[in-house]
Design an enzyme around this catalytic site. Structure first.
Site, PDB file in Angstrom:
ATOM      1  N   GLU A 213      -1.775  42.039  20.693  1.00 24.79           N
ATOM      2  CA  GLU A 213      -0.840  41.872  19.497  1.00 24.79           C
ATOM      3  C   GLU A 213      -1.712  42.039  18.128  1.00 24.79           C
ATOM      4  O   GLU A 213      -2.639  41.594  17.870  1.00 24.79           O
ATOM      5  CB  GLU A 213      -0.387  40.540  19.705  1.00 24.79           C
ATOM      6  CG  GLU A 213       0.776  40.016  18.538  1.00 24.79           C
ATOM      7  CD  GLU A 213       1.052  38.522  18.857  1.00 24.79           C
ATOM      8  OE1 GLU A 213       2.329  38.405  18.290  1.00 24.79           O
ATOM      9  OE2 GLU A 213       0.607  37.713  19.459  1.00 24.79           O
TER      10      GLU A 213
ATOM     11  N   LYS B  78       9.292  41.583  17.679  1.00 22.71           N
ATOM     12  CA  LYS B  78       9.135  40.440  18.144  1.00 22.71           C
ATOM     13  C   LYS B  78      10.223  39.561  18.034  1.00 22.71           C
ATOM     14  O   LYS B  78      10.749  39.089  16.953  1.00 22.71           O
ATOM     15  CB  LYS B  78       7.821  39.721  18.029  1.00 22.71           C
ATOM     16  CG  LYS B  78       7.634  38.515  18.834  1.00 22.71           C
ATOM     17  CD  LYS B  78       6.096  37.842  18.370  1.00 22.71           C
ATOM     18  CE  LYS B  78       5.695  36.745  19.078  1.00 22.71           C
ATOM     19  NZ  LYS B  78       4.058  36.344  18.628  1.00 22.71           N
TER      20      LYS B  78
ATOM     21  N   CYS C 279       3.860  38.289  23.202  1.00 22.01           N
ATOM     22  CA  CYS C 279       3.117  36.976  23.414  1.00 22.01           C
ATOM     23  C   CYS C 279       4.293  35.867  23.660  1.00 22.01           C
ATOM     24  O   CYS C 279       4.792  35.844  24.892  1.00 22.01           O
ATOM     25  CB  CYS C 279       2.519  36.729  21.837  1.00 22.01           C
ATOM     26  SG  CYS C 279       1.198  35.356  22.192  1.00 22.01           S
TER      27      CYS C 279
END
Length: 263
Positions: free
Chosen positions: A38, A109, A141
């Site tokens: 990330e 995200k 994540c």
């Protein structure tokens, strides 16, 4: 297919150095799919939007995409990881998927920890993409903590889910095999190593990147040092887990009993 991850200590606030380092490590490799950490171009820790803006890119004029396209052309596969994206004045933590033709997909995200909400806007779309004969899904994540997102990717036909991450705690590595098992797809997770200063306090990342099969078995798990790892996976296993097939031969129909929407 040959798939893997490059777990390394992202160089803070230096896009060129990160891209050159990635290129130097990959230029002699051949693969179908590679996952990067990330925010691999700049690092994760930014205290203000003003600090982050110099590293944000628009997807139609991205130095990162141009340089990864060149790497992908040498390596024969596609590469994914997240970068800060600037679009219409908003910042997103955006996963890009790049092959030798350029950008083939992106996903912003969706689930942002409170730390990120100071900087980024949440994404609003969940979608898979195709590279050759591979159907790829994306989580970033914290996204993996939410089962509906993983199930939505399953309903869209994901065979391999790529998970780029920056985490220090021990919960995320325990969640990922569950996502693979409950959806019968492969998961490739790439978490970075090293550390950064968060508001003057040094925080470390744990690594432990993983490649997980459709039964939730960990095919490979890294330690907390730099590792470039590839394994061969068989996409025929998707939807046909060895253990789960003893329970039902038709997982697809069970998944299709649900309709999952994002608002």
């Amino acid at each position: 297919m040959r798939a893997g991850f490059f777990q390394y200590d992202v160089i803070s606030k230096d896009r060129d150095a990160n891209l050159e380092y990635i290129a130097s490590k990959l230029r002699t490799e051949q693969f179908d799919l590679l996952v990067l950490p990330e925010l691999f171009t700049c690092g994760y820790a930014f205290d203000t939007r003003e600090q982050l803006l110099p590293f944000a890119e628009t997807l139609d004029n991205s130095e990162t995409i141009r340089r990864l396209t060149a790497v992908a052309a040498l390596c024969g596969g596609c590469i994914t990881g997240t970068i800060p994206e600037l679009c219409e004045g908003l910042l997103y933590n955006t996963a890009i998927v790049v092959n030798d033709t350029g950008l083939i997909a992106y996903q912003r995200k969706i689930h942002l920890p409170d730390y990120e909400k100071r900087l980024y806007t949440s994404g609003e779309a969940i979608k898979v993409c195709k590279h050759k004969d591979i159907t790829i899904g994306i989580m970033t994540c914290f996204d993996c903590w939410f089962a509906p997102l993983g199930a939505k990717l399953k309903l869209q036909g994901a065979e391999v889910v790529c998970h780029s991450a920056c985490f220090g705690g021990d919960v995320t590595p325990r969640i990922l095999p569950i996502r693979a098992l409950e959806n019968q797809y492969f998961v490739i997770s790439c978490n970075r190593v090293g550390g950064e200063l968060f508001e003057g306090i040094w925080e470390s990342y744990r690594g432990e990147s993983q490649i997980i099969d459709v039964d939730g078995n960990i095919l490979y798990k890294a330690g907390n040092e730099e590792e470039l790892v590839f394994v061969n996976i068989d996409l025929k296993e998707v939807g046909n887990p060895r253990f789960g097939s003893l329970i039902t031969s038709d997982f697809t129909s069970e998944h299709e009993k649900y309709r999952i929407d994002i608002f």
